[in-house]
Design a protein around this motif. Structure first.
Motif, PDB file in Angstrom:
ATOM      1  N   GLY A 291     169.953   3.140  39.717  1.00  0.00           N
ATOM      2  CA  GLY A 291     168.846   2.371  39.158  1.00  0.00           C
ATOM      3  C   GLY A 291     169.335   1.373  37.850  1.00  0.00           C
ATOM      4  N   GLU A 292     168.733   0.413  37.722  1.00  0.00           N
ATOM      5  CA  GLU A 292     169.037  -0.447  36.467  1.00  0.00           C
ATOM      6  C   GLU A 292     167.720  -1.149  35.828  1.00  0.00           C
ATOM      7  N   HIS A 293     167.334  -0.582  34.820  1.00  0.00           N
ATOM      8  CA  HIS A 293     166.102  -1.301  34.190  1.00  0.00           C
ATOM      9  C   HIS A 293     166.367  -2.758  33.783  1.00  0.00           C
ATOM     10  N   LEU A 294     165.275  -3.404  34.168  1.00  0.00           N
ATOM     11  CA  LEU A 294     165.356  -5.035  33.587  1.00  0.00           C
ATOM     12  C   LEU A 294     164.635  -5.150  32.336  1.00  0.00           C
ATOM     13  N   THR A 295     164.025  -4.148  31.570  1.00  0.00           N
ATOM     14  CA  THR A 295     163.329  -4.416  30.577  1.00  0.00           C
ATOM     15  C   THR A 295     163.599  -3.251  29.512  1.00  0.00           C
ATOM     16  N   GLY A 296     163.383  -3.012  28.248  1.00  0.00           N
ATOM     17  CA  GLY A 296     163.262  -1.938  27.429  1.00  0.00           C
ATOM     18  C   GLY A 296     164.722  -1.583  27.250  1.00  0.00           C
ATOM     19  N   PRO A 297     164.507  -0.431  26.290  1.00  0.00           N
ATOM     20  CA  PRO A 297     165.882   0.113  25.738  1.00  0.00           C
ATOM     21  C   PRO A 297     167.011   0.498  26.825  1.00  0.00           C
ATOM     22  N   LEU A 298     166.746   0.623  28.200  1.00  0.00           N
ATOM     23  CA  LEU A 298     167.663   0.844  29.327  1.00  0.00           C
ATOM     24  C   LEU A 298     168.138  -0.220  30.089  1.00  0.00           C
ATOM     25  N   ARG A 299     167.638  -1.608  29.443  1.00  0.00           N
ATOM     26  CA  ARG A 299     168.139  -2.607  30.228  1.00  0.00           C
ATOM     27  C   ARG A 299     169.583  -2.885  30.552  1.00  0.00           C
ATOM     28  N   ASP A 300     169.913  -3.332  31.786  1.00  0.00           N
ATOM     29  CA  ASP A 300     171.473  -3.474  32.063  1.00  0.00           C
ATOM     30  C   ASP A 300     172.175  -2.306  32.042  1.00  0.00           C
ATOM     31  N   LYS A 301     171.611  -1.119  31.975  1.00  0.00           N
ATOM     32  CA  LYS A 301     172.435  -0.090  31.989  1.00  0.00           C
ATOM     33  C   LYS A 301     172.427   0.559  33.677  1.00  0.00           C
ATOM     34  N   PHE A 302     173.775   0.854  34.117  1.00  0.00           N
ATOM     35  CA  PHE A 302     173.742   1.514  35.222  1.00  0.00           C
ATOM     36  C   PHE A 302     173.239   3.058  35.265  1.00  0.00           C
ATOM     37  N   LEU A 303     172.483   3.393  36.042  1.00  0.00           N
ATOM     38  CA  LEU A 303     171.836   4.757  35.892  1.00  0.00           C
ATOM     39  C   LEU A 303     172.007   5.560  37.258  1.00  0.00           C
ATOM     40  N   VAL A 304     172.099   6.643  37.088  1.00  0.00           N
ATOM     41  CA  VAL A 304     172.280   7.775  38.146  1.00  0.00           C
ATOM     42  C   VAL A 304     171.183   8.940  38.322  1.00  0.00           C
ATOM     43  N   ASN A 305     170.592   8.755  39.241  1.00  0.00           N
ATOM     44  CA  ASN A 305     169.574   9.901  39.459  1.00  0.00           C
ATOM     45  C   ASN A 305     170.123  11.328  39.318  1.00  0.00           C
ATOM     46  N   ILE A 306     169.721  12.132  38.232  1.00  0.00           N
ATOM     47  CA  ILE A 306     170.128  13.763  38.018  1.00  0.00           C
ATOM     48  C   ILE A 306     169.896  14.517  39.398  1.00  0.00           C
ATOM     49  N   ARG A 307     168.745  14.060  40.108  1.00  0.00           N
ATOM     50  CA  ARG A 307     168.107  14.954  40.970  1.00  0.00           C
ATOM     51  C   ARG A 307     168.952  14.861  42.147  1.00  0.00           C
ATOM     52  N   THR A 308     169.717  14.131  42.550  1.00  0.00           N
ATOM     53  CA  THR A 308     170.843  14.023  43.536  1.00  0.00           C
ATOM     54  C   THR A 308     172.114  14.688  43.219  1.00  0.00           C
ATOM     55  N   LEU A 309     172.277  15.248  42.149  1.00  0.00           N
ATOM     56  CA  LEU A 309     173.659  16.105  41.950  1.00  0.00           C
ATOM     57  C   LEU A 309     173.632  17.542  42.547  1.00  0.00           C
ATOM     58  N   ARG A 310     174.602  17.432  43.382  1.00  0.00           N
ATOM     59  CA  ARG A 310     174.454  18.718  44.354  1.00  0.00           C
ATOM     60  C   ARG A 310     175.553  19.887  43.636  1.00  0.00           C
ATOM     61  N   GLU A 311     176.620  19.430  43.447  1.00  0.00           N
ATOM     62  CA  GLU A 311     177.870  20.343  42.918  1.00  0.00           C
ATOM     63  C   GLU A 311     178.498  19.979  41.710  1.00  0.00           C
ATOM     64  N   PRO A 312     178.336  20.598  40.471  1.00  0.00           N
ATOM     65  CA  PRO A 312     177.675  21.721  40.200  1.00  0.00           C
ATOM     66  C   PRO A 312     175.953  21.196  40.230  1.00  0.00           C
ATOM     67  N   TYR A 313     175.088  21.947  40.680  1.00  0.00           N
ATOM     68  CA  TYR A 313     173.630  21.815  40.600  1.00  0.00           C
ATOM     69  C   TYR A 313     173.125  21.997  39.329  1.00  0.00           C
ATOM     70  N   VAL A 314     172.411  20.980  39.041  1.00  0.00           N
ATOM     71  CA  VAL A 314     171.518  20.605  37.665  1.00  0.00           C
ATOM     72  C   VAL A 314     169.774  20.913  38.253  1.00  0.00           C
ATOM     73  N   ASN A 315     169.357  21.887  37.460  1.00  0.00           N
ATOM     74  CA  ASN A 315     168.245  22.321  37.867  1.00  0.00           C
ATOM     75  C   ASN A 315     167.180  21.400  37.194  1.00  0.00           C
ATOM     76  N   PRO A 316     166.293  20.606  37.498  1.00  0.00           N
ATOM     77  CA  PRO A 316     165.393  19.509  36.857  1.00  0.00           C
ATOM     78  C   PRO A 316     164.573  20.361  35.861  1.00  0.00           C
ATOM     79  N   PHE A 317     164.207  21.629  36.463  1.00  0.00           N
ATOM     80  CA  PHE A 317     163.135  22.214  35.827  1.00  0.00           C
ATOM     81  C   PHE A 317     163.571  22.793  34.244  1.00  0.00           C
ATOM     82  N   SER A 318     165.123  22.948  34.157  1.00  0.00           N
ATOM     83  CA  SER A 318     165.723  23.253  32.984  1.00  0.00           C
ATOM     84  C   SER A 318     165.835  22.099  32.000  1.00  0.00           C
ATOM     85  N   LEU A 319     165.702  20.852  32.505  1.00  0.00           N
ATOM     86  CA  LEU A 319     165.796  19.767  31.747  1.00  0.00           C
ATOM     87  C   LEU A 319     164.667  19.445  30.823  1.00  0.00           C
ATOM     88  N   GLU A 320     163.561  19.814  31.377  1.00  0.00           N
ATOM     89  CA  GLU A 320     162.050  19.190  30.571  1.00  0.00           C
ATOM     90  C   GLU A 320     161.793  19.366  29.232  1.00  0.00           C
TER      91      GLU A 320
END
Length: 284
Positions: free
Chosen positions: A84-113
């Motif tokens: 993703g790439e936000h078009l407004t706000g503090p993340l504007r124009d930054k390239f973003l990767v969805n952590i939920r799609t990481l497989r190896e090593p696995y990142v448990n989203p529950f542990s990030l909350e």
């Protein structure tokens, strides 16, 4: 942590048609955005350093969707939101990767909350037409909708009467899926012709995604052929058939897509299964 100490994470959409690697410090936190698209897709963002992201496989499956606050790319085969790439706000124009799609090593989203950096963006101008004229005299207790409004579902009964479930299996974690399971006669679905469907395993359940925005609103339940129960002894067959018919009467819906949802209020009511992605393997 220096670049030498970075971890190389491998990620992919669920079907594996798009694969990548990204080098980053060990992921112990994530960025969460309050814009409507991020909420509906449950994105947890990582901002990789320039030059740290490498595409390993690309079968041309990614579809881009542009909202007022964010443009993202999702797999047009399995629905996984990748970048993703936000078009407004503090993340504007930054390239973003969805952590939920990481497989190896696995990142448990529950542990990030407990370590989320929540950001708010301005200019979320999304609006959809109401469903009242289509429902007639039956008021909806909750309206579930994709981001663009092409795919929607109306729940006719009270949400508090329904069970809420969330797990982090390999498919659900990528959809950030929080499920509720009312009966089909308690739900009206609009836009069935506007979705693509992704089936895995025994193909007993199909996850559907809006062709335009990639949001998952509802699933289709097919179940195994009823003939499989003929092999069971009578004392087991009766119970198994009761469960089968109960499941076939369900209409699974994604709680994240409820219009105006406050997930913080629903979190204590949500049953969680923290079994992770064990058994998930990609084909070469």
């Amino acid at each position: 942590m220096s670049v030498v100490d970075n971890v190389v994470y491998h990620g992919n959409c669920h079907c594996g048609r798009y694969r990548f690697q990204v080098s980053a410090p060990e992921i112990v936190s994530a960025i969460s955005c309050t814009c409507s698209l991020c909420v509906k897709k449950g994105y947890l963002w990582l901002i990789p350093e320039e030059g740290s992201f490498t595409i390993l496989k690309d079968e041309g499956c990614l579809v881009e969707y542009r909202a007022s606050t964010l443009k993202d790319r999702f797999c047009g085969h399995c629905g996984s939101g990748i970048e993703g790439e936000h078009l407004t706000g503090p993340l504007r124009d930054k390239f973003l990767v969805n952590i939920r799609t990481l497989r190896e090593p696995y990142v448990n989203p529950f542990s990030l909350e407990s370590a989320l950096r929540v950001v708010e963006v301005e200019g979320d101008t999304r609006s959809i037409e109401p469903l009242s004229h289509e429902l007639g005299e039956t008021p909806a207790k909750a309206v579930f909708s994709c981001h663009c409004g092409h795919v929607r579902a109306a729940l006719l009964g009270a949400l508090e009467n329904e069970e809420l479930k969330e797990d982090n299996c390999s498919k659900c974690v990528r959809m950030a899926y929080i499920g509720t399971y009312p009966t089909k006669d308690n739900v009206r679905i609009y836009g069935r012709d506007r979705v693509f469907e992704y089936l895995t395993g025994g193909k007993f359940t199909g996850s559907t995604f809006c062709k335009t925005c990639g949001v998952h609103v509802f699933s289709n339940v097919y179940g195994p052929p009823i003939s499989v129960f003929d092999k069971l002894p009578p004392e087991r067959k009766e119970k198994a058939l009761a469960v089968y018919h109960k499941n076939m009467a369900m209409q699974p819906l994604n709680v994240r897509t409820i219009e105006g949802v406050d997930l913080d209020k629903l979190r204590p009511l949500t049953k969680r299964e923290d079994e992770g992605t064990e058994g998930y393997e990609l084909t070469p």
